[in-house]
Design an enzyme around this catalytic site. Sequence first.
Site, PDB file in Angstrom:
ATOM      1  N   HIS A 189      -6.671  -9.566  -8.857  1.00  0.00           N
ATOM      2  CA  HIS A 189      -6.056  -8.789  -9.717  1.00  0.00           C
ATOM      3  C   HIS A 189      -6.335  -7.161  -9.836  1.00  0.00           C
ATOM      4  CE1 HIS A 189      -6.588 -12.841 -12.513  1.00  0.00           C
ATOM      5  NE2 HIS A 189      -6.069 -13.031 -11.794  1.00  0.00           N
ATOM      6  N   CYS A 488       9.506  -9.803  -1.700  1.00  0.00           N
ATOM      7  CA  CYS A 488       8.647  -9.226  -3.351  1.00  0.00           C
ATOM      8  C   CYS A 488       6.996  -9.302  -3.944  1.00  0.00           C
ATOM      9  CB  CYS A 488      10.179 -10.314  -4.762  1.00  0.00           C
ATOM     10  SG  CYS A 488       9.329 -11.875  -4.126  1.00  0.00           S
TER      11      CYS A 488
END
Length: 557
Positions: A189, A488
């Site tokens: 994160h 991606c």
Amino acid sequence: MVTSIHGTPVVPGLAYGPVLVATSEVSPDAVAAYGDGGHADEDAALAAYDDAATRVADGFRAKAAAATGATAEVLTASAGLTTDRGLRSAVRKNLQAGQPLVPAVEAAIDQFVTVFAGMGGLMAERVTDLRDIHARILARLVDEPEPGVPVPDTPSVLVATDLAPADTAGLDPARVVAIVTERGGPTSHTAIIARQLGIPCVVGASGAIAVLEGRRALVDGESGTVEADPEQAKATDRVAEDRAQRAALASWSGPAGTADGRPVKLLANVADAASAVAAGSEPVTGIGLFRTELCFLDRAEEPSVEEQAEIYARVLAPYAGEGRHVVVRTLDAGSDKPIAFATHPDEENPALGVRGLRLSFADPGLLHRQLDAVAIAAERTGTETWVMAPMVATVAEARDFGSAVRERGLKPGVMIEVPSAALLAHQVLEEVDFLSIGTNDLTQYTMAADRMATDLAHLTDPWQPAVLQLVAIAAEAGRRAGKPVGVCGEAAADPLLACVLVGLGITSLSMAAAAVRPVGARVSGVVAATCEEMAEAALAAVDPATARSAALAVAGA
């Protein structure tokens, strides 16, 4: 005295400044003063817990509302975890066993930490979030401000054991010029949000606090090196030079492609309408990854087809027009993105369980209703719409998905996240029209390494030659079939690695909008032959560091 340390580089850039060490502790004196809380009974204690948890969750939601993209996603997930019914039940059980509120909460958190850590994979990533939630709830109980990163008086290098999403999301790049954490990997994160903010970042730098506290540091987000107390004049000159280079990159506006004219599509990863609109201000030709599941993290029941269509149309609408398109990913629910109406609870290993396309095996209607909604949104907006499925592992899965998408007049594709799909890419492309490589999961599954395990950060680096070999296989399959193969995953946001990917044959790169200009400028500065030489050098390397150095040497030759 140690003068430098090394970690995993995740956001390129040089930064220099005094070290600010972040802690996440609540005052022990305040906790001691709180004692047993003086609650009349178990119900009163649980009510106090509910009030504290609700206020913490509201704080997460407020921050999520002010954010977009990956940052909003992570904060929304944290809000849901804070008010999780299972966590509340564990607290209540501990209260009924006679524990005071503070120990009851701590024991419940520890229970969940043990469970999540044991699951490994993406679920282990939530351990940091749980520890942060515990500290924030505890602060609310004892009537202290929630812990977080202190605001520095001067631009500083933030160093921490790890950072919770709420801490990273609230950072001001003008005050925090670089981030160094002892834990985490390239897809943690902290790394994801740092990329969105554009803050140079190095993670997995073991022993960083002991080496850097009380000193000044020069952080190199491209090499992963952090120098302690370097010569100030030289450090300042290097940072100034880097800033000048980055300013030049930030002014890049296209066209996308190599210096000798090989076209490379640059696309954005988005989570909702707000991030889609914001991405439109960057030099992109569309959306390469619309993460539809992030629209529904807080939904208990599946939205209707019409409601889904309205949500999707708001993302598609800004990209109507010739030469632009949007790639919609069907629900990638499961693992670290649980959705109440879709995911299977209590899986022993969610990262290897029923997630992504696999949810449709037992509930085909879930997928078909979503495809109906996407088709309606595409028709209403007139936007060219491609649809891809996550977690495809077999040719049969690709065939069934491709058929369902084509029935609705849309262009089908699949994500390459599972090694089996990469190895069979030539057969997969007989069933669909494009591939998109999700390097985060492809790396984790290829290397059999939890992406949040700091000790294994060298394995979860997308520069791993084995991962690049699989990318090369998929890209070559696309070349032979005459069909596009894009990336991606987070790897597309690394300007140096982007050149390598182009050299491997990748035709499009999709990334956080903030990374588009640096990537575009880097790729446009080299010819296709150089990209190919960089790719060959990286493939011949024995480890990520060697691969990165080899590619950099070719680029600078």
